[in-house]
Design a protein around this motif. Structure first.
Motif, PDB file in Angstrom:
ATOM      1  N   GLU A 105       0.833  -1.204   0.000  1.00 13.01           N
ATOM      2  CA  GLU A 105       0.000   0.000   0.000  1.00 13.01           C
ATOM      3  C   GLU A 105       0.868   1.255   0.000  1.00 13.01           C
ATOM      4  OE1 GLU A 105      -3.699   2.033   2.435  1.00 13.01           O
ATOM      5  OE2 GLU A 105      -2.686   0.309   3.294  1.00 13.01           O
ATOM      6  N   ALA A 106       1.926   1.247   0.788  1.00 14.68           N
ATOM      7  CA  ALA A 106       2.829   2.400   0.827  1.00 14.68           C
ATOM      8  C   ALA A 106       3.488   2.617  -0.532  1.00 14.68           C
ATOM      9  CB  ALA A 106       3.883   2.206   1.910  1.00 14.68           C
ATOM     10  N   LEU A 107       3.916   1.530  -1.167  1.00 12.90           N
ATOM     11  CA  LEU A 107       4.527   1.648  -2.493  1.00 12.90           C
ATOM     12  C   LEU A 107       3.512   2.143  -3.523  1.00 12.90           C
ATOM     13  CD1 LEU A 107       6.611  -1.653  -2.509  1.00 12.90           C
ATOM     14  CD2 LEU A 107       7.489   0.682  -2.305  1.00 12.90           C
ATOM     15  N   MET A 108       2.301   1.626  -3.452  1.00  9.75           N
ATOM     16  CA  MET A 108       1.261   2.039  -4.384  1.00  9.75           C
ATOM     17  C   MET A 108       0.914   3.515  -4.170  1.00  9.75           C
ATOM     18  SD  MET A 108      -2.344   0.159  -5.208  1.00  9.75           S
ATOM     19  CE  MET A 108      -3.274   0.871  -3.890  1.00  9.75           C
ATOM     20  N   ASN A 109       0.920   3.960  -2.933  1.00  5.62           N
ATOM     21  CA  ASN A 109       0.612   5.359  -2.643  1.00  5.62           C
ATOM     22  C   ASN A 109       1.647   6.312  -3.228  1.00  5.62           C
ATOM     23  OD1 ASN A 109      -1.823   4.862  -1.395  1.00  5.62           O
ATOM     24  ND2 ASN A 109      -0.925   4.763   0.664  1.00  5.62           N
ATOM     25  N   THR A 110       2.888   5.846  -3.400  1.00  4.84           N
ATOM     26  CA  THR A 110       3.881   6.713  -4.042  1.00  4.84           C
ATOM     27  C   THR A 110       3.515   6.952  -5.502  1.00  4.84           C
ATOM     28  OG1 THR A 110       5.359   4.883  -4.617  1.00  4.84           O
ATOM     29  CG2 THR A 110       5.747   5.984  -2.517  1.00  4.84           C
ATOM     30  N   PHE A 111       3.003   5.916  -6.165  1.00  2.00           N
ATOM     31  CA  PHE A 111       2.549   6.101  -7.543  1.00  2.00           C
ATOM     32  C   PHE A 111       1.366   7.060  -7.582  1.00  2.00           C
ATOM     33  CE2 PHE A 111       4.849   2.159  -8.371  1.00  2.00           C
ATOM     34  CZ  PHE A 111       5.407   2.428  -9.600  1.00  2.00           C
ATOM     35  N   LEU A 112       0.458   6.920  -6.641  1.00  2.00           N
ATOM     36  CA  LEU A 112      -0.718   7.788  -6.607  1.00  2.00           C
ATOM     37  C   LEU A 112      -0.323   9.235  -6.289  1.00  2.00           C
ATOM     38  CD1 LEU A 112      -3.231   5.423  -4.795  1.00  2.00           C
ATOM     39  CD2 LEU A 112      -3.316   6.154  -7.191  1.00  2.00           C
ATOM     40  N   ALA A 113       0.653   9.417  -5.409  1.00  3.47           N
ATOM     41  CA  ALA A 113       1.094  10.767  -5.056  1.00  3.47           C
ATOM     42  C   ALA A 113       1.753  11.459  -6.244  1.00  3.47           C
ATOM     43  CB  ALA A 113       2.056  10.714  -3.871  1.00  3.47           C
ATOM     44  N   GLU A 114       2.504  10.701  -7.036  1.00  2.00           N
ATOM     45  CA  GLU A 114       3.159  11.271  -8.212  1.00  2.00           C
ATOM     46  C   GLU A 114       2.144  11.754  -9.243  1.00  2.00           C
ATOM     47  OE1 GLU A 114       5.757   8.272  -9.702  1.00  2.00           O
ATOM     48  OE2 GLU A 114       7.153   8.462  -8.026  1.00  2.00           O
ATOM     49  N   ARG A 115       0.977  11.121  -9.263  1.00  6.82           N
ATOM     50  CA  ARG A 115      -0.055  11.457 -10.243  1.00  6.82           C
ATOM     51  C   ARG A 115      -1.327  11.911  -9.536  1.00  6.82           C
ATOM     52  NH1 ARG A 115       0.997   8.028 -14.825  1.00  6.82           N
ATOM     53  NH2 ARG A 115      -0.734   9.035 -15.859  1.00  6.82           N
ATOM     54  N   ALA A 116      -1.167  12.715  -8.484  1.00  8.87           N
ATOM     55  CA  ALA A 116      -2.288  13.104  -7.621  1.00  8.87           C
ATOM     56  C   ALA A 116      -3.430  13.763  -8.387  1.00  8.87           C
ATOM     57  CB  ALA A 116      -1.792  14.031  -6.509  1.00  8.87           C
ATOM     58  N   GLY A 117      -3.134  14.516  -9.412  1.00 12.68           N
ATOM     59  CA  GLY A 117      -4.180  15.208 -10.153  1.00 12.68           C
ATOM     60  C   GLY A 117      -4.815  14.379 -11.248  1.00 12.68           C
ATOM     61  N   ASP A 118      -4.311  13.182 -11.475  1.00 13.03           N
ATOM     62  CA  ASP A 118      -4.791  12.336 -12.571  1.00 13.03           C
ATOM     63  C   ASP A 118      -5.823  11.345 -12.046  1.00 13.03           C
ATOM     64  OD1 ASP A 118      -5.191  10.803 -14.808  1.00 13.03           O
ATOM     65  OD2 ASP A 118      -3.069  10.453 -15.198  1.00 13.03           O
ATOM     66  N   ARG A 119      -7.064  11.730 -12.135  1.00 15.16           N
ATOM     67  CA  ARG A 119      -8.163  10.894 -11.624  1.00 15.16           C
ATOM     68  C   ARG A 119      -8.263   9.574 -12.390  1.00 15.16           C
ATOM     69  NH1 ARG A 119     -12.937  10.526  -8.943  1.00 15.16           N
ATOM     70  NH2 ARG A 119     -14.850  10.255 -10.138  1.00 15.16           N
ATOM     71  N   THR A 120      -8.007   9.612 -13.678  1.00 13.75           N
ATOM     72  CA  THR A 120      -8.072   8.400 -14.494  1.00 13.75           C
ATOM     73  C   THR A 120      -7.063   7.367 -14.015  1.00 13.75           C
ATOM     74  OG1 THR A 120      -8.753   9.726 -16.382  1.00 13.75           O
ATOM     75  CG2 THR A 120      -7.916   7.538 -16.857  1.00 13.75           C
ATOM     76  N   PHE A 121      -5.873   7.839 -13.669  1.00 13.56           N
ATOM     77  CA  PHE A 121      -4.819   6.959 -13.179  1.00 13.56           C
ATOM     78  C   PHE A 121      -5.246   6.273 -11.885  1.00 13.56           C
ATOM     79  CE2 PHE A 121      -0.944   6.186 -10.727  1.00 13.56           C
ATOM     80  CZ  PHE A 121      -0.133   5.551 -11.646  1.00 13.56           C
ATOM     81  N   SER A 122      -5.758   7.046 -10.934  1.00 13.91           N
ATOM     82  CA  SER A 122      -6.147   6.460  -9.650  1.00 13.91           C
ATOM     83  C   SER A 122      -7.348   5.531  -9.796  1.00 13.91           C
ATOM     84  CB  SER A 122      -6.426   7.547  -8.610  1.00 13.91           C
ATOM     85  OG  SER A 122      -7.506   8.352  -9.013  1.00 13.91           O
ATOM     86  N   ILE A 123      -8.273   5.853 -10.692  1.00 14.44           N
ATOM     87  CA  ILE A 123      -9.417   4.970 -10.926  1.00 14.44           C
ATOM     88  C   ILE A 123      -8.955   3.645 -11.508  1.00 14.44           C
ATOM     89  CG2 ILE A 123     -11.459   4.640 -12.383  1.00 14.44           C
ATOM     90  CD1 ILE A 123     -12.059   7.628 -11.944  1.00 14.44           C
ATOM     91  N   ALA A 124      -8.018   3.693 -12.447  1.00 17.01           N
ATOM     92  CA  ALA A 124      -7.507   2.462 -13.061  1.00 17.01           C
ATOM     93  C   ALA A 124      -6.812   1.585 -12.021  1.00 17.01           C
ATOM     94  CB  ALA A 124      -6.556   2.796 -14.207  1.00 17.01           C
TER      95      ALA A 124
END
Length: 127
Positions: free
Chosen positions: A54-73
């Motif tokens: 989860e911590a590793l995945m959150n780093t990817f999400l933080a890098e693309r915080a404004g990209d809703r499509t990325f987080s939804i995928a």
């Protein structure tokens, strides 16, 4: 002309293979921890792996915080993996067919081994 409701999901760059693998493993280990609670077995190792992923995945999400499509995928991938593992645990633990129980148990072990390999930095193509 009708536009599909999910057409927004195709826009923008999709998550990398590594990000998808982390989301998949997060879903798998979440299901493992939930199943452990269901059958009243402590599984601290699975919980620690889930939290690390989860911590590793959150780093990817933080890098693309404004990209809703990325987080939804990523979340879709995580939810699908969790659902698949829950079905496998159900078949392995509560199924009536011994052959299907063994097959489900083997698939659970393969999935979690692939996630362990990811944590250790090995090839992610096993997903």
């Amino acid at each position: 002309m009708l536009v599909p409701l999910c057409s927004f999901a195709a826009e923008g760059p999709q998550p990398t293979e590594q990000a998808q693998a982390l989301a998949t493993c997060h879903g798998r280990y979440t299901a493992t921890v939930e199943h452990s609670r269901l059958v009243a077995v402590e599984n601290d190792a699975a919980a620690m792996r889930r939290d690390l992923i989860e911590a590793l995945m959150n780093t990817f999400l933080a890098e693309r915080a404004g990209d809703r499509t990325f987080s939804i995928a990523l979340m879709r991938n995580r939810v699908e993996a969790r659902s698949e593992m829950r079905n496998l645990f159900s078949a392995a633990t509560f199924g009536q067919d011994m052959r299907r129980q063994r097959l489900a148990d083997g698939q659970i072990r393969r999935h979690l081994s692939a996630c362990d390999a990811l944590i250790l930095g090995q090839d992610v193509r096993a997903f």
